[in-house]
Design a protein around this motif. Structure first.
Motif, PDB file in Angstrom:
ATOM      1  N   ASN A  51       0.918  -1.302   0.112  1.00 32.83           N
ATOM      2  CA  ASN A  51       0.012  -0.062   0.011  1.00 32.83           C
ATOM      3  C   ASN A  51       0.887   1.297  -0.097  1.00 32.83           C
ATOM      4  O   ASN A  51       0.605   2.213   0.554  1.00 32.83           O
ATOM      5  CB  ASN A  51      -0.955   0.077   1.213  1.00 32.83           C
ATOM      6  CG  ASN A  51      -1.924  -1.161   1.275  1.00 32.83           C
ATOM      7  OD1 ASN A  51      -2.447  -1.510   0.111  1.00 32.83           O
ATOM      8  ND2 ASN A  51      -2.065  -1.835   2.399  1.00 32.83           N
ATOM      9  N   GLN A  70       1.896   4.600  -1.153  1.00 34.05           N
ATOM     10  CA  GLN A  70       0.910   5.542  -1.972  1.00 34.05           C
ATOM     11  C   GLN A  70       1.912   6.373  -2.817  1.00 34.05           C
ATOM     12  O   GLN A  70       1.422   6.286  -4.290  1.00 34.05           O
ATOM     13  CB  GLN A  70       0.361   6.552  -1.104  1.00 34.05           C
ATOM     14  CG  GLN A  70      -0.437   7.495  -1.872  1.00 34.05           C
ATOM     15  CD  GLN A  70      -1.769   6.865  -2.362  1.00 34.05           C
ATOM     16  OE1 GLN A  70      -2.420   6.072  -1.970  1.00 34.05           O
ATOM     17  NE2 GLN A  70      -2.155   7.388  -3.354  1.00 34.05           N
ATOM     18  N   THR A  85       4.473   4.962  -4.763  1.00 31.29           N
ATOM     19  CA  THR A  85       4.567   3.673  -5.913  1.00 31.29           C
ATOM     20  C   THR A  85       3.250   3.709  -6.683  1.00 31.29           C
ATOM     21  O   THR A  85       3.256   3.661  -7.806  1.00 31.29           O
ATOM     22  CB  THR A  85       5.034   2.514  -5.214  1.00 31.29           C
ATOM     23  OG1 THR A  85       6.008   2.509  -4.490  1.00 31.29           O
ATOM     24  CG2 THR A  85       5.170   1.673  -6.348  1.00 31.29           C
ATOM     25  N   LEU A  86       1.984   3.874  -5.931  1.00 35.60           N
ATOM     26  CA  LEU A  86       1.038   3.628  -6.690  1.00 35.60           C
ATOM     27  C   LEU A  86       0.666   4.829  -7.648  1.00 35.60           C
ATOM     28  O   LEU A  86       0.024   4.954  -8.748  1.00 35.60           O
ATOM     29  CB  LEU A  86      -0.281   3.934  -5.693  1.00 35.60           C
ATOM     30  CG  LEU A  86      -0.197   2.325  -5.048  1.00 35.60           C
ATOM     31  CD1 LEU A  86      -1.594   2.392  -4.055  1.00 35.60           C
ATOM     32  CD2 LEU A  86      -0.777   1.060  -5.752  1.00 35.60           C
ATOM     33  N   ASP A  87       1.145   6.137  -7.270  1.00 40.15           N
ATOM     34  CA  ASP A  87       0.991   7.259  -7.997  1.00 40.15           C
ATOM     35  C   ASP A  87       1.841   7.245  -9.236  1.00 40.15           C
ATOM     36  O   ASP A  87       1.508   7.552 -10.247  1.00 40.15           O
ATOM     37  CB  ASP A  87       1.329   8.414  -7.203  1.00 40.15           C
ATOM     38  CG  ASP A  87       0.407   8.934  -6.143  1.00 40.15           C
ATOM     39  OD1 ASP A  87      -0.953   8.257  -6.268  1.00 40.15           O
ATOM     40  OD2 ASP A  87       0.729   9.482  -4.967  1.00 40.15           O
ATOM     41  N   SER A 113       0.168   4.821 -11.648  1.00 37.58           N
ATOM     42  CA  SER A 113      -0.917   5.237 -12.343  1.00 37.58           C
ATOM     43  C   SER A 113      -0.504   6.530 -13.466  1.00 37.58           C
ATOM     44  O   SER A 113      -1.460   6.894 -14.266  1.00 37.58           O
ATOM     45  CB  SER A 113      -1.870   6.174 -11.486  1.00 37.58           C
ATOM     46  OG  SER A 113      -1.215   7.107 -10.713  1.00 37.58           O
ATOM     47  N   ASN A 134       0.079   2.759 -18.367  1.00 38.73           N
ATOM     48  CA  ASN A 134      -1.275   2.642 -17.671  1.00 38.73           C
ATOM     49  C   ASN A 134      -2.467   2.327 -18.471  1.00 38.73           C
ATOM     50  O   ASN A 134      -3.400   1.912 -17.792  1.00 38.73           O
ATOM     51  CB  ASN A 134      -1.454   4.096 -16.822  1.00 38.73           C
ATOM     52  CG  ASN A 134      -2.502   4.472 -15.981  1.00 38.73           C
ATOM     53  OD1 ASN A 134      -2.770   3.416 -15.266  1.00 38.73           O
ATOM     54  ND2 ASN A 134      -3.295   5.371 -16.100  1.00 38.73           N
TER      55      ASN A 134
END
Length: 337
Positions: free
Chosen positions: A99, A101, A103-105, A108, A113
């Protein structure tokens, strides 16, 4: 006629070399006792004698290890887990949690993507596979044809003397999504380039241990058949930021929604920064037993560089490159992927 004095005859007798004792072969009792084997090999000038004594010493050590192993198996002591380099791996600042954040940004907003979010304007993966400039060797040509058979929507193009930039322009017009180039060295595949179109990235891998499907024992000399379905993809141990980026590029080579009817499986397994490629098929023997049959081909990849955009050898901007040996971290428990 030459006369010899008594003094000269006595001197000759003193100068005669002494006769060496013959080498006596040891009995079975002497072979079993390691204490009788000399360890000072530097004092033994005879090479044959040194080799025999060294072989005797190795046999005695292997017998002692075998006795210790049997004693451990008969005892009720719990088995110790082997300490491998992979288990001693240290988590550095590039290790990514589930989780994270940040890396998730990054994920995306990257170039892949549209593929992973299944945007309506995202085309289905369509690959072009080619070789280095010129004519590849017989083994490399067979290897390229087998890779083209197991990758869905892949076309094998004989490059000959066509430059890469001209090929990329033509691919963009025809709707291709990825370019895969295999270079060879001494008649064997040595380098793999994967360039995602039209925005990149481009990754360079060192390719080793390439084997055809006929060379695999499990396949029993059968040629590689055309894969007409969408296989299941498994990515193992891609845990860092660079590892996730590499895994996403490899996954983008295959279409979504695998077809489980024919039960084909393609695995990219990362271990100590070596990516092992395997192609298997499920064999259901009964309701409880399932086996795997390797179909091939197989090869191993090691990441060398990541470049932004499409392939550009002169003016390309690199995100990551492998350091030279003298600048690399001496600790063997740190990995990139």
């Amino acid at each position: 006629m030459v006369r010899r004095n008594k003094d000269s005859a006595s001197n000759d007798d003193n100068e005669r070399p002494m006769r060496r004792k013959p080498f006596r072969k040891s009995t079975n009792e002497e072979e079993e006792s390691p204490a009788q084997v000399p360890t000072g090999d530097l004092q033994i000038r005879n090479k044959m004698v040194r080799q025999l004594l060294y072989a005797k010493l190795k046999r005695s050590k292997s017998k002692a290890k075998l006795k210790e192993r049997k004693a451990r198996q008969q005892s009720d002591e719990p088995k110790q887990e082997p300490q491998t380099i992979e288990k001693k791996r240290k988590r550095d600042e590039t290790w990514v949690d589930e989780n994270d954040q940040e890396t998730l940004d990054d994920i995306s907003n990257d170039e892949l993507n549209n593929y992973f979010t299944r945007q309506p304007d995202a085309p289905e993966p369509k690959l072009l596979l080619t070789s280095q400039e010129g004519f590849p060797s017989s083994f490399t040509n067979k290897f390229l044809k087998e890779v083209a058979r197991i990758l869905p929507n892949t076309t094998y193009f004989q490059r000959r003397h066509h430059p890469i930039k001209r090929i990329i322009k033509k691919m963009n017009k025809l709707g291709y999504t990825d370019l895969v180039v295999v270079n060879e060295d001494h008649g064997k595949p040595s380098t793999l380039f994967i360039s995602h179109l039209p925005e990149g990235p481009t990754m360079k891998f060192r390719l080793t241990s390439a084997r055809l499907s006929k060379q695999l024992r499990s396949n029993r000399g059968k040629p590689c058949a055309k894969l007409t379905i969408r296989p299941e993809i498994i990515l193992n141990n891609f845990n860092t930021r660079i590892g996730i980026r590499v895994g996403r590029l490899l996954a983008a080579l295959f279409p979504h929604d695998p077809q489980y009817k024919a039960r084909h499986l393609i695995t990219f397994h990362n271990q100590r920064d070596f990516i092992f490629f395997r192609h298997h098929m499920y064999l259901f023997k009964n309701e409880k037993k399932v086996a795997l049959q390797e179909l091939g081909p197989r090869f191993t990849l090691k990441l060398k560089s990541i470049q932004r955009g499409t392939f550009d050898a002169l003016y390309g901007e690199y995100e990551w490159t492998q350091k030279p040996k003298h600048k690399m971290d001496p600790e063997r428990t740190k990995f990139v992927l």
